[in-house]
Write an enzyme that holds these catalytic residues in place. Structure first.
Site, PDB file in Angstrom:
ATOM      1  N   ASN A   9       0.882  -1.161   0.000  1.00 48.01           N
ATOM      2  CA  ASN A   9       0.000   0.000   0.000  1.00 48.01           C
ATOM      3  C   ASN A   9       0.923   1.215   0.000  1.00 48.01           C
ATOM      4  O   ASN A   9       1.496   1.556   1.023  1.00 48.01           O
ATOM      5  CB  ASN A   9      -0.892  -0.014   1.246  1.00 48.01           C
ATOM      6  CG  ASN A   9      -1.724   1.257   1.370  1.00 48.01           C
ATOM      7  OD1 ASN A   9      -1.788   2.058   0.436  1.00 48.01           O
ATOM      8  ND2 ASN A   9      -2.357   1.442   2.523  1.00 48.01           N
ATOM      9  N   TRP A  10       1.054   1.810  -1.161  1.00 46.54           N
ATOM     10  CA  TRP A  10       2.004   2.934  -1.288  1.00 46.54           C
ATOM     11  C   TRP A  10       1.518   4.174  -0.549  1.00 46.54           C
ATOM     12  O   TRP A  10       2.299   5.089  -0.327  1.00 46.54           O
ATOM     13  CB  TRP A  10       2.212   3.295  -2.760  1.00 46.54           C
ATOM     14  CG  TRP A  10       2.840   2.227  -3.605  1.00 46.54           C
ATOM     15  CD1 TRP A  10       3.252   0.981  -3.209  1.00 46.54           C
ATOM     16  CD2 TRP A  10       3.152   2.325  -4.999  1.00 46.54           C
ATOM     17  NE1 TRP A  10       3.791   0.303  -4.268  1.00 46.54           N
ATOM     18  CE2 TRP A  10       3.740   1.112  -5.383  1.00 46.54           C
ATOM     19  CE3 TRP A  10       2.976   3.333  -5.965  1.00 46.54           C
ATOM     20  CZ2 TRP A  10       4.155   0.862  -6.691  1.00 46.54           C
ATOM     21  CZ3 TRP A  10       3.384   3.085  -7.268  1.00 46.54           C
ATOM     22  CH2 TRP A  10       3.972   1.855  -7.618  1.00 46.54           C
ATOM     23  N   LYS A  11       0.234   4.244  -0.257  1.00 48.41           N
ATOM     24  CA  LYS A  11      -0.366   5.443   0.351  1.00 48.41           C
ATOM     25  C   LYS A  11      -0.072   6.664  -0.548  1.00 48.41           C
ATOM     26  O   LYS A  11      -0.031   6.518  -1.756  1.00 48.41           O
ATOM     27  CB  LYS A  11       0.138   5.622   1.781  1.00 48.41           C
ATOM     28  CG  LYS A  11      -0.053   4.333   2.612  1.00 48.41           C
ATOM     29  CD  LYS A  11       0.165   4.509   4.074  1.00 48.41           C
ATOM     30  CE  LYS A  11      -0.085   3.179   4.780  1.00 48.41           C
ATOM     31  NZ  LYS A  11       0.045   3.281   6.232  1.00 48.41           N
ATOM     32  N   HIS A  94      -9.404   1.566   4.834  1.00 49.56           N
ATOM     33  CA  HIS A  94      -8.134   1.692   5.560  1.00 49.56           C
ATOM     34  C   HIS A  94      -8.354   2.637   6.744  1.00 49.56           C
ATOM     35  O   HIS A  94      -9.098   3.606   6.639  1.00 49.56           O
ATOM     36  CB  HIS A  94      -7.044   2.233   4.622  1.00 49.56           C
ATOM     37  CG  HIS A  94      -5.678   2.129   5.229  1.00 49.56           C
ATOM     38  ND1 HIS A  94      -5.233   3.026   6.171  1.00 49.56           N
ATOM     39  CD2 HIS A  94      -4.695   1.208   5.079  1.00 49.56           C
ATOM     40  CE1 HIS A  94      -4.014   2.661   6.561  1.00 49.56           C
ATOM     41  NE2 HIS A  94      -3.664   1.566   5.914  1.00 49.56           N
ATOM     42  N   GLU A  96      -6.663   4.973   7.854  1.00 48.11           N
ATOM     43  CA  GLU A  96      -6.379   6.390   7.547  1.00 48.11           C
ATOM     44  C   GLU A  96      -7.585   7.034   6.859  1.00 48.11           C
ATOM     45  O   GLU A  96      -7.883   8.211   7.063  1.00 48.11           O
ATOM     46  CB  GLU A  96      -5.118   6.493   6.673  1.00 48.11           C
ATOM     47  CG  GLU A  96      -3.873   6.196   7.501  1.00 48.11           C
ATOM     48  CD  GLU A  96      -2.739   5.542   6.736  1.00 48.11           C
ATOM     49  OE1 GLU A  96      -2.721   5.580   5.499  1.00 48.11           O
ATOM     50  OE2 GLU A  96      -1.861   4.966   7.409  1.00 48.11           O
ATOM     51  N   GLU A 166      -5.370  -4.641  10.540  1.00 46.06           N
ATOM     52  CA  GLU A 166      -4.327  -3.635  10.748  1.00 46.06           C
ATOM     53  C   GLU A 166      -4.581  -2.887  12.060  1.00 46.06           C
ATOM     54  O   GLU A 166      -5.368  -1.935  12.086  1.00 46.06           O
ATOM     55  CB  GLU A 166      -4.327  -2.629   9.592  1.00 46.06           C
ATOM     56  CG  GLU A 166      -4.011  -3.238   8.252  1.00 46.06           C
ATOM     57  CD  GLU A 166      -3.390  -2.218   7.314  1.00 46.06           C
ATOM     58  OE1 GLU A 166      -2.367  -2.547   6.714  1.00 46.06           O
ATOM     59  OE2 GLU A 166      -3.917  -1.084   7.204  1.00 46.06           O
ATOM     60  N   GLY A 172       2.770   2.360  10.702  1.00 40.01           N
ATOM     61  CA  GLY A 172       3.755   3.427  10.525  1.00 40.01           C
ATOM     62  C   GLY A 172       4.484   3.802  11.805  1.00 40.01           C
ATOM     63  O   GLY A 172       5.145   4.836  11.863  1.00 40.01           O
ATOM     64  N   SER A 212       3.483  -2.109  10.213  1.00 34.91           N
ATOM     65  CA  SER A 212       4.934  -2.234  10.399  1.00 34.91           C
ATOM     66  C   SER A 212       5.461  -3.623  10.052  1.00 34.91           C
ATOM     67  O   SER A 212       6.433  -4.083  10.636  1.00 34.91           O
ATOM     68  CB  SER A 212       5.349  -1.834  11.820  1.00 34.91           C
ATOM     69  OG  SER A 212       5.027  -0.472  12.054  1.00 34.91           O
ATOM     70  N   GLY A 233       2.912  -1.120   4.196  1.00 40.12           N
ATOM     71  CA  GLY A 233       3.047   0.298   3.876  1.00 40.12           C
ATOM     72  C   GLY A 233       4.491   0.632   3.547  1.00 40.12           C
ATOM     73  O   GLY A 233       4.981   0.381   2.447  1.00 40.12           O
ATOM     74  N   GLY A 234       5.200   1.168   4.535  1.00 39.89           N
ATOM     75  CA  GLY A 234       6.577   1.659   4.343  1.00 39.89           C
ATOM     76  C   GLY A 234       7.490   0.704   3.598  1.00 39.89           C
ATOM     77  O   GLY A 234       8.199   1.109   2.671  1.00 39.89           O
TER      78      GLY A 234
HETATM   79  P1  13P Z   1       3.177   0.378   7.558  1.00 41.28           P
HETATM   80  O1  13P Z   1       3.644  -0.950   6.989  1.00 41.28           O
HETATM   81  O2  13P Z   1       3.928   1.546   7.055  1.00 41.28           O
HETATM   82  O3  13P Z   1       3.072   0.319   9.057  1.00 41.28           O
HETATM   83  O4  13P Z   1       1.676   0.571   7.021  1.00 41.28           O
HETATM   84  C1  13P Z   1       0.786  -0.455   7.157  1.00 41.28           C
HETATM   85  C2  13P Z   1      -0.455  -0.099   6.422  1.00 41.28           C
HETATM   86  O5  13P Z   1      -1.189   0.777   6.803  1.00 41.28           O
HETATM   87  C3  13P Z   1      -0.735  -0.825   5.178  1.00 41.28           C
HETATM   88  O6  13P Z   1      -2.002  -0.550   4.710  1.00 41.28           O
END
Ligand code: 13P
Length: 250
Positions: A9-11, A94, A96, A166, A172, A212, A233-234
């Site tokens: 998930n590049w966000k 998600h 967010e 999640e 993050g 994470s 994510g990251g």
């Molecule tokens: P991180 O891997 O950066 O913690 O993000 C997880 C996430 O929200 C994937 O959708």
């Protein structure tokens, strides 16, 4: 259990101009993967992502969609638009989006139904906050989110949904849920799905962990019985790190 799916998930990261080369790199470093490999990209990157993924094993996902077919919804993107580009997956609900863009269990349900109706694979996110975990209501909250997300969805369609657990406190933050904590909730989700549908259907549904997850902890998380993949994510922004996670999913 369910089919293994590792999805990035590049966000709100990566530019359209970076996308083609990056997806090509992901395809190269994950060649021979034993699981489904997905890159979920910002809307403006999707056309390039699909172009790069063509004739590779990599599938492309969006990070959101609207639940209406079309109309006066400035700034939104419809299922038909995503399908027209050649997108296969879409992240829904998600944390967010729930937190910053007023997404609710009701809109998550409408979006999930729309994705299924149109033939997109929804990755439906559920997860508790730190306060909810500390109050001991994690599974109550997850049960509500899961049941509401699946409301009115047939067993046949439910089997196509991917659920991503999640925990918000792990996103993050570098603070991963322990493999046992993640397994406990993922098993809880599978039990809820077994109650809603059947044990057989629940076994077929892919349940991912996200928060994470990285090249160092993926193998342990993915070794757990009810964790069928990850939403990353990251670590999905660096092809080599993402590839280590993909390789850990056997
Ligand atoms: P991180 O891997 O950066 O913690 O993000 C997880 C996430 O929200 C994937 O959708």
């Amino acid at each position: 259990m369910g089919k293994y799916i590792i999805a990035g998930n590049w966000k709100m990261n990566k530019l359209p101009s970076e996308t083609y080369d990056f997806v090509k790199e992901v395809a190269k470093v994950t060649e021979g993967a034993k699981c489904e490999v997905v890159c979920c990209a910002p809307t403006v990157c999707l056309a390039e992502a699909v172009r790069a993924a063509k004739e590779t094993h990599v599938k492309i996902g969006a990070e959101n969609l609207h639940f209406e077919d079309k109309g006066a919804f400035t700034g939104e993107v419809s299922a038909d638009m995503l399908l027209d580009l050649g997108v296969d997956y879409v992240i829904i609900g998600h944390s967010e989006r729930r937190q910053y863009f007023a997404e609710t269990d009701e809109t998550v349900n409408l979006k999930t139904k729309k994705a299924l109706e149109k033939g997109l694979i929804p990755i439906v996110c559920v997860g508790e906050s730190l306060e909810e975990r500390e109050a001991g209501i994690t599974m109550d909250l997850i049960a509500i989110q899961t049941k509401k997300a699946f409301a009115g969805i047939s067993e046949e369609d439910a089997k196509k949904v991917v659920v991503a657990y999640e925990p918000i406190w792990a996103i993050g933050t570098g603070k991963t849920a322990t493999a046992d904590q993640a397994q406990e909730v993922c098993k809880g989700i599978r039990d809820i799905l077994a109650d809603l549908y059947s044990k057989k259907a629940a076994k077929e549904i892919t349940i991912q962990y996200g928060g994470s997850m990285n090249d160092a902890n993926a193998a342990e998380l993915l070794s757990k019985k009810d964790i069928d993949g990850g939403l990353i994510g990251g670590a999905s922004l660096v092809a080599d790190k993402f590839a280590v996670i993909v390789k850990a999913a056997k």
